[in-house]
Design a protein around this motif. Structure first.
Motif, PDB file in Angstrom:
ATOM      1  N   MET A   1       0.835  -1.206   0.000  1.00  0.00           N
ATOM      2  CA  MET A   1       0.000   0.000   0.000  1.00  0.00           C
ATOM      3  C   MET A   1       0.869   1.255   0.000  1.00  0.00           C
ATOM      4  O   MET A   1       0.517   2.251  -0.608  1.00  0.00           O
ATOM      5  CB  MET A   1      -0.912   0.014   1.224  1.00  0.00           C
ATOM      6  N   SER A   2       2.012   1.218   0.663  1.00  0.00           N
ATOM      7  CA  SER A   2       2.840   2.419   0.787  1.00  0.00           C
ATOM      8  C   SER A   2       3.967   2.491  -0.244  1.00  0.00           C
ATOM      9  O   SER A   2       4.457   3.571  -0.537  1.00  0.00           O
ATOM     10  CB  SER A   2       3.440   2.507   2.193  1.00  0.00           C
ATOM     11  N   HIS A   3       4.399   1.356  -0.771  1.00  0.00           N
ATOM     12  CA  HIS A   3       5.534   1.332  -1.694  1.00  0.00           C
ATOM     13  C   HIS A   3       5.141   0.587  -2.973  1.00  0.00           C
ATOM     14  O   HIS A   3       4.607  -0.523  -2.895  1.00  0.00           O
ATOM     15  CB  HIS A   3       6.735   0.643  -1.050  1.00  0.00           C
ATOM     16  N   PRO A   4       5.442   1.173  -4.129  1.00  0.00           N
ATOM     17  CA  PRO A   4       5.080   0.526  -5.395  1.00  0.00           C
ATOM     18  C   PRO A   4       5.899  -0.745  -5.635  1.00  0.00           C
ATOM     19  O   PRO A   4       6.900  -0.988  -4.981  1.00  0.00           O
ATOM     20  CB  PRO A   4       5.387   1.586  -6.448  1.00  0.00           C
ATOM     21  N   ASP A   5       5.467  -1.514  -6.626  1.00  0.00           N
ATOM     22  CA  ASP A   5       6.177  -2.732  -6.986  1.00  0.00           C
ATOM     23  C   ASP A   5       7.576  -2.396  -7.512  1.00  0.00           C
ATOM     24  O   ASP A   5       7.838  -1.295  -7.989  1.00  0.00           O
ATOM     25  CB  ASP A   5       5.368  -3.522  -8.018  1.00  0.00           C
ATOM     26  N   THR A   6       8.462  -3.357  -7.408  1.00  0.00           N
ATOM     27  CA  THR A   6       9.869  -3.149  -7.761  1.00  0.00           C
ATOM     28  C   THR A   6      10.073  -2.755  -9.222  1.00  0.00           C
ATOM     29  O   THR A   6      10.888  -1.872  -9.489  1.00  0.00           O
ATOM     30  CB  THR A   6      10.692  -4.391  -7.381  1.00  0.00           C
ATOM     31  N   PRO A   7       9.394  -3.361 -10.204  1.00  0.00           N
ATOM     32  CA  PRO A   7       9.611  -2.910 -11.585  1.00  0.00           C
ATOM     33  C   PRO A   7       9.341  -1.406 -11.783  1.00  0.00           C
ATOM     34  O   PRO A   7      10.095  -0.721 -12.478  1.00  0.00           O
ATOM     35  CB  PRO A   7       8.650  -3.772 -12.403  1.00  0.00           C
ATOM     36  N   ARG A   8       8.303  -0.873 -11.160  1.00  0.00           N
ATOM     37  CA  ARG A   8       8.026   0.570 -11.273  1.00  0.00           C
ATOM     38  C   ARG A   8       9.150   1.378 -10.622  1.00  0.00           C
ATOM     39  O   ARG A   8       9.537   2.434 -11.112  1.00  0.00           O
ATOM     40  CB  ARG A   8       6.713   0.938 -10.600  1.00  0.00           C
ATOM     41  N   ARG A   9       9.634   0.890  -9.487  1.00  0.00           N
ATOM     42  CA  ARG A   9      10.695   1.602  -8.773  1.00  0.00           C
ATOM     43  C   ARG A   9      11.986   1.589  -9.581  1.00  0.00           C
ATOM     44  O   ARG A   9      12.693   2.593  -9.652  1.00  0.00           O
ATOM     45  CB  ARG A   9      10.885   0.986  -7.393  1.00  0.00           C
ATOM     46  N   ILE A  10      12.283   0.465 -10.208  1.00  0.00           N
ATOM     47  CA  ILE A  10      13.473   0.380 -11.051  1.00  0.00           C
ATOM     48  C   ILE A  10      13.328   1.315 -12.246  1.00  0.00           C
ATOM     49  O   ILE A  10      14.290   1.974 -12.654  1.00  0.00           O
ATOM     50  CB  ILE A  10      13.746  -1.077 -11.484  1.00  0.00           C
ATOM     51  N   ASP A  11      12.128   1.417 -12.815  1.00  0.00           N
ATOM     52  CA  ASP A  11      11.891   2.341 -13.930  1.00  0.00           C
ATOM     53  C   ASP A  11      12.157   3.788 -13.495  1.00  0.00           C
ATOM     54  O   ASP A  11      12.754   4.565 -14.246  1.00  0.00           O
ATOM     55  CB  ASP A  11      10.460   2.219 -14.455  1.00  0.00           C
ATOM     56  N   ALA A  12      11.709   4.162 -12.303  1.00  0.00           N
ATOM     57  CA  ALA A  12      11.932   5.530 -11.811  1.00  0.00           C
ATOM     58  C   ALA A  12      13.414   5.787 -11.585  1.00  0.00           C
ATOM     59  O   ALA A  12      13.938   6.833 -11.983  1.00  0.00           O
ATOM     60  CB  ALA A  12      11.147   5.767 -10.521  1.00  0.00           C
TER      61      ALA A  12
END
Length: 182
Positions: free
Chosen positions: A159-170
């Motif tokens: 709920m507080s942190h997005p999935d890892t693929p989105r985070r890696i994209d950022a």
């Protein structure tokens, strides 16, 4: 009876959000503060210099991993020594990426009243972007910049942190932004 439920729920939500912080593991940032290692202090100083901001007081503390907060009216970053040692035993760039992420929360005003208007995923992705930017400026390869993500994150998100693929994209977008001369 119903007219008392809403005021109680509303009061609890205000109380729960009174302290603003980012923490990978939840909880407060100002628990058991002690002096940081010289290495951690130097890394945060380098990150702040790259971003053109004042040094953010950094502490070791009783936190799950790392977090950004305000303490006694000043911005702080707190990290768990064992957690950072674990990261660094896997890749020397991983703890740097984490500290850059926490500085990113301060740079993006996530730890201020303004941050209360941003969705938690937005805050996390923007801090990851800053981390990617800093990692390029410090000389990390893109794979080294991503190393902390591979070591610590659940691929599903929360709920507080997005999935890892989105985070890696950022993080990758921030890295390329720096590489392209911005």
């Amino acid at each position: 009876m119903r007219k008392y439920i809403l005021p109680i729920v509303f009061f609890c939500s205000i109380t729960a959000s009174a302290q603003v912080y980012c923490s990978y593991s939840g909880g407060g940032c100002a628990n058991g503060l002690s002096q940081p290692t010289q290495y951690a202090s130097n890394i945060v100083s380098n990150i702040c210099n790259i971003l053109g901001v004042r040094y953010i007081n950094t502490y070791a503390g009783n936190v799950g991993n790392a977090c950004a907060s305000n303490y006694q009216g000043y911005p702080i970053i707190t990290y768990n020594r064992q957690f950072m040692n674990y990261l660094s035993s896997n890749n020397q760039w991983a703890p740097i990426s984490v500290l850059a992420h926490e500085v990113g929360h301060h740079v993006n005003n996530d730890i201020s009243w303004y941050g209360a208007f941003k969705h938690s995923w937005t805050k996390e992705l923007q801090a990851d972007y800053v981390s990617g930017y800093v990692m390029y400026k410090m000389g990390a390869s893109l794979e080294n910049a991503k190393s902390a993500f591979y070591i610590m994150f659940d691929w599903m998100g929360s709920m507080s942190h997005p999935d890892t693929p989105r985070r890696i994209d950022a993080l990758t977008a921030g890295y390329y932004r720096a590489r392209n001369g911005f």
